[in-house]
Write a protein that holds these residues in place. Structure first.
Motif, PDB file in Angstrom:
ATOM      1  N   THR A 113       0.814  -1.228   0.000  1.00  0.00           N
ATOM      2  CA  THR A 113       0.000   0.000   0.000  1.00  0.00           C
ATOM      3  C   THR A 113       0.848   1.281   0.000  1.00  0.00           C
ATOM      4  N   ARG A 114       2.095   1.183   0.457  1.00  0.00           N
ATOM      5  CA  ARG A 114       2.927   2.391   0.485  1.00  0.00           C
ATOM      6  C   ARG A 114       3.327   2.845  -0.915  1.00  0.00           C
ATOM      7  N   PHE A 115       3.132   1.948  -1.881  1.00  0.00           N
ATOM      8  CA  PHE A 115       3.545   2.314  -3.241  1.00  0.00           C
ATOM      9  C   PHE A 115       2.353   2.411  -4.195  1.00  0.00           C
ATOM     10  N   PRO A 144      12.070  -9.365   1.097  1.00  0.00           N
ATOM     11  CA  PRO A 144      12.410  -8.668  -0.141  1.00  0.00           C
ATOM     12  C   PRO A 144      12.255  -7.151  -0.057  1.00  0.00           C
ATOM     13  N   ASP A 145      11.784  -6.647   1.099  1.00  0.00           N
ATOM     14  CA  ASP A 145      11.713  -5.199   1.313  1.00  0.00           C
ATOM     15  C   ASP A 145      13.074  -4.621   1.642  1.00  0.00           C
ATOM     16  N   GLU A 146      14.045  -5.514   1.805  1.00  0.00           N
ATOM     17  CA  GLU A 146      15.390  -5.050   2.113  1.00  0.00           C
ATOM     18  C   GLU A 146      16.348  -5.623   1.084  1.00  0.00           C
ATOM     19  N   THR A 153      13.801  -0.964   0.905  1.00  0.00           N
ATOM     20  CA  THR A 153      12.979  -0.647  -0.267  1.00  0.00           C
ATOM     21  C   THR A 153      11.481  -0.770   0.016  1.00  0.00           C
ATOM     22  N   GLY A 154      11.140  -1.040   1.269  1.00  0.00           N
ATOM     23  CA  GLY A 154       9.732  -0.997   1.672  1.00  0.00           C
ATOM     24  C   GLY A 154       9.254   0.424   1.919  1.00  0.00           C
ATOM     25  N   THR A 155      10.192   1.391   1.899  1.00  0.00           N
ATOM     26  CA  THR A 155       9.789   2.798   2.062  1.00  0.00           C
ATOM     27  C   THR A 155      10.119   3.547   0.776  1.00  0.00           C
ATOM     28  N   PRO A 156       9.339   4.574   0.448  1.00  0.00           N
ATOM     29  CA  PRO A 156       9.602   5.318  -0.797  1.00  0.00           C
ATOM     30  C   PRO A 156      11.029   5.866  -0.867  1.00  0.00           C
ATOM     31  N   MET A 157      11.540   6.422   0.240  1.00  0.00           N
ATOM     32  CA  MET A 157      12.893   6.987   0.220  1.00  0.00           C
ATOM     33  C   MET A 157      13.943   5.885   0.044  1.00  0.00           C
ATOM     34  N   GLY A 158      13.713   4.756   0.694  1.00  0.00           N
ATOM     35  CA  GLY A 158      14.657   3.640   0.575  1.00  0.00           C
ATOM     36  C   GLY A 158      14.697   3.114  -0.851  1.00  0.00           C
TER      37      GLY A 158
END
Ligand code: G1P
Length: 267
Positions: free
Chosen positions: A15-17, A109-111, A233-238
């Motif tokens: 949902t963050r993306f 996979p978010d990292e 990569t689970g966050t927009p900035m990451g």
């Protein structure tokens, strides 16, 4: 026993993306020209894994399609399904049959990691001790509440710790240290029994951390404190950082991107 299987949980909604994730699962968002999950598959293969099991949702058929062409002569990639979004612990338990009683890695996979050194070290530590071992990182106090947080007792070597407390996303008053779980784990197969024994947390999800806590009380959980390069990569900035830094490191596009960035910010 050798660690031959990596489980990649990839059933989340992303949902963050939004709106991108209406069309593309977050695990397939491109890091320049490569889907994020491919970096994790490559990391697993570099650490000697022979099988990658992706836990996905039937609502994300493109993951299954990607997996179908992701096997190489080194690593066989397959999928299993998590039919309801009941948390990370539940996702891992969906891989029980595929893991078939062996120790295994869990790689979130978010990292995306800068290299495969941490997962290799975790595998080595497991093979030496037969204890489940997880990746840890020191973070500033303001960041601890976003992660699983651990308390440690003896330190058998510089960066290897025995974990005696573990708490998922603690409130500020509950924080036990500045060490948090990063998304690399090597787990003994008894984790599945612990996952079957725990109750859902207050948000209704089965937390992997709660099953790990059962190992911690038996002194069966080790951690490696790592300063590996890591992109959240689970966050927009990451995600943006990963795209830019990884592209900068590439021979084909890196020099061009660097020149463009330098010109853009030249005052
Ligand atoms: C999960 C784990 C958490 C860990 C984090 C690492 O949380 O539950 O313990 O610190 O991954 O990225 P999530 O990010 O899925 O909320």
């Amino acid at each position: 026993m050798a660690v031959r299987t990596a489980v990649i949980p990839a059933a989340g909604m992303g949902t963050r993306f939004l709106p991108a994730t209406r069309a593309i699962p977050k695990e397939l968002l491109p890091i320049y020209d490569t889907p994020a999950i491919q970096f994790v598959i490559d990391e697993a293969a570099a650490a000697g894994m022979q099988r990658v099991v992706i836990v996905t949702s039937r609502a994300k058929p493109s993951i299954e399609k990607y997996a179908a062409s992701a096997s190489t002569d080194k690593v066989a990639v397959s999928v299993v399904y998590q039919d309801s979004p009941l948390g990370l612990g539940h996702a891992i338990s969906c891989a029980r049959d595929a893991v078939a009683g062996e120790p295994f890695a869990v790689m979130l996979p978010d990292e995306i990691m800068g290299d495969s050194s941490l997962i290799k070290e975790l595998v080595k530590l497991y093979e030496k001790t037969s204890k489940s071992s997880i990746g840890l990182k020191k973070v500033p106090p303001t960041e601890v509440s976003s992660y699983g947080n651990v308390g440690t007792s003896d330190t058998s070597s510089e960066n290897v710790v025995t974990i005696n407390r573990i708490i998922e996303k603690p409130k500020p008053a509950e924080v036990v240290s500045d060490l948090v779980i990063i998304g690399r784990y090597v787990l003994a197969p008894n984790i599945f029994d612990h996952l079957a024994a725990i109750r859902p947390s207050s948000n209704g999800e089965l937390q992997l951390t709660d099953a790990l806590a059962l190992l911690a009380v038996e002194s069966q959980l080790l951690g490696i404190v790592s300063d590996i390069t890591r992109y959240d990569t689970g966050t927009p900035m990451g995600l943006l950082r990963a795209v830019i830094e990884i592209a900068l490191g590439r021979k084909d596009i890196g020099p061009q991107l660097q020149t463009w960035l330098e010109n853009k910010f030249r005052s």
